[in-house]
Design a protein around this motif. Structure first.
Motif, PDB file in Angstrom:
ATOM      1  N   GLY A  46      40.352 -44.384 -19.360  1.00  0.00           N
ATOM      2  CA  GLY A  46      39.704 -44.988 -18.201  1.00  0.00           C
ATOM      3  C   GLY A  46      38.548 -45.892 -18.559  1.00  0.00           C
ATOM      4  O   GLY A  46      37.870 -46.418 -17.664  1.00  0.00           O
ATOM      5  N   ALA A 189      42.307 -40.476 -18.308  1.00  0.00           N
ATOM      6  CA  ALA A 189      41.140 -41.285 -17.935  1.00  0.00           C
ATOM      7  C   ALA A 189      39.889 -40.827 -18.660  1.00  0.00           C
ATOM      8  O   ALA A 189      39.048 -41.635 -19.044  1.00  0.00           O
ATOM      9  CB  ALA A 189      40.924 -41.233 -16.431  1.00  0.00           C
ATOM     10  N   GLY A 193      36.398 -42.588 -17.335  1.00  0.00           N
ATOM     11  CA  GLY A 193      37.224 -43.198 -16.299  1.00  0.00           C
ATOM     12  C   GLY A 193      37.002 -42.585 -14.936  1.00  0.00           C
ATOM     13  O   GLY A 193      36.753 -43.291 -13.947  1.00  0.00           O
TER      14      GLY A 193
END
Length: 323
Positions: A46, A189, A193
Motif C-alpha cells: 500500500g 497493503a 497502506g
C-alpha cells in the motif's frame, strides 16, 4: 487523460519495483493469530497510496499541504512499523498529528473544544479502523474503491475537493488490486497502506460533511464502521481482551473461518453493501438536517441489528459444527 495514463504507468512501475525490493529485503507478513492467510507474503504494498497522494500534490498546484504532510508523516512511521513492529506509544502521536493536520487543513475551529477533541479521536478511530479491517485479500482495495465512488458522486455535484485527488487514489487502489485481489495475494497493503488510506478517507469525508453540513456523508464508511465498532464493543464488554491483542472476532474473519467463504467473495459483499449505502446517502445528503439525522440513526440501527444477528447466527452454527 494523458496525465492519468502517466500516473498509472508510474504507479504500476513503482509497485513492481517495490515488490522486488520487499522480497529482497524480506519485508514480509508472517501469519499470526489475527491472520486469515497461511503463507508468508510481502507487506507494505500500500506504499503506492501515499505516493499517489504525493503525485497529486506535485502535479496539481500543491493543494492541501497540511493534509499531504499528515499523510507523509503517518506513512513514514507506518512503513517503519511494517518493517520493525513499533510500539503503539510511538505510532499514536503520529496518528494524532496526522488527524490534527487534517482538522487544520479543513480550518475546523477550536471552539467548542469538546467537539474538536471528539473529531480528533474520531479521525484516529477511522485510521485504525481501516488498519484493523485489512485482514483478507481484496478487502482494502475493493472496499476503498466503493467508498471513493460514493465520495466521487457527491463531489461531482458539489465540487468540494479536487476530483484528481480521488482519481489518483483510485488509480493506486486498482494497481494495488492487481497484486492483492487474488486467491493468493502477491502483497498486502501493510500499515502504510491501510493507515494512509484511512487518513485519506477521513480528510475527504470530513471536509465534505463540514462544507455541506451533512452528517450523512460520514456513513460513506459505515460498513467498515459497523464491523470494527461493534467488534470493539464486543471485546470490551464480553471478552475483556485488550484492544491491541490479535483476535478473530470481526464478521469478515468469521465468514472466512466458519463458512469458508473465499476472501474475494467476502470483500465483494462488503463493497456491495457500501455501494448500496452510498446510493442512499447520495439521495438524501442535501435534505433537511432533521431528515438526515433520521436516516443517519436508522442506518446505524440497522447495521447494529445486522451485526448482532450475524454474530449470534455464526456462533450457533459454530457450536453445531463442533458438536
Amino acid at each position: 487523460m494523458k496525465i492519468y495514463v502517466l500516473v498509472t504507468l508510474l504507479l504500476a512501475i513503482l509497485s513492481y519495483v517495490y515488490l522486488k525490493l520487499a522480497i529482497k529485503f524480506k519485508i514480509i507478513d508472517k501469519p499470526n493469530q489475527r491472520s486469515s492467510h497461511t503463507k508468508i507474503t510481502v507487506r507494505g504494498g500500500g506504499i503506492i497510496f501515499p505516493i499517489a497522494i504525493l503525485l497529486f500534490f506535485i502535479l496539481n498546484d500543491y493543494q492541501y499541504p497540511y493534509f499531504v504532510l499528515g499523510v507523509f508523516l503517518i506513512s513514514v512511521i507506518s512503513f517503519l512499523d511494517d518493517i520493525y513492529t513499533l510500539s503503539s506509544k510511538i505510532r499514536f502521536p503520529f496518528q494524532f498529528l496526522g488527524v490534527f493536520l487534517i482538522l487544520y487543513q479543513v480550518d475546523y475551529p477550536f471552539s467548542p473544544i469538546y467537539l474538536y477533541v471528539s473529531f480528533l479521536f474520531l479521525g484516529i478511530g477511522v485510521v485504525n479502523m481501516f488498519n484493523f479491517m485489512d485482514g483478507i485479500n481484496g478487502i482494502t482495495g475493493l472496499y476503498s474503491l466503493a467508498v471513493i465512488s460514493g465520495l466521487f458522486m457527491i463531489n461531482n455535484t458539489e465540487n468540494i475537493v479536487d476530483n484528481n485527488l480521488l482519481i489518483y487514489t483510485a488509480i493506486s487502489l486498482v494497481i494495488f488490486g492487481y497484486y492483492n485481489f487474488r486467491r493468493k495475494a502477491l502483497f498486502f497493503a501493510g500499515d502504510i497502506g491501510s493507515i494512509a488510506i484511512g487518513l485519506f478517507m477521513y480528510f475527504v469525508g470530513f471536509l465534505m460533511a463540514i462544507k455541506l453540513a451533512s452528517p450523512l456523508i460520514l456513513l460513506i464508511i459505515i460498513v467498515y464502521g459497523a464491523d470494527a465498532g461493534n467488534t470493539l464493543l464486543y471485546r470490551k464488554i464480553f471478552t475483556k481482551e485488550s484492544i491491541f491483542d490479535p483476535h478473530r472476532h470481526h464478521i469478515y474473519q468469521k465468514l472466512v473461518d466458519v463458512y469458508k467463504i473465499s476472501h474475494l467473495k467476502v470483500a465483494g459483499i462488503y463493497a456491495i453493501l457500501q455501494l448500496l449505502v452510498n446510493f442512499i446517502v447520495y439521495k438524501t445528503y442535501n435534505l433537511k438536517l432533521s431528515i438526515q439525522f433520521i436516516v443517519f440513526f436508522a442506518l446505524i440501527f440497522i447495521f447494529i441489528l445486522g451485526y448482532i444477528f450475524l454474530f449470534r447466527k455464526i456462533k450457533q452454527d459454530l457450536a453445531l459444527k463442533n458438536e
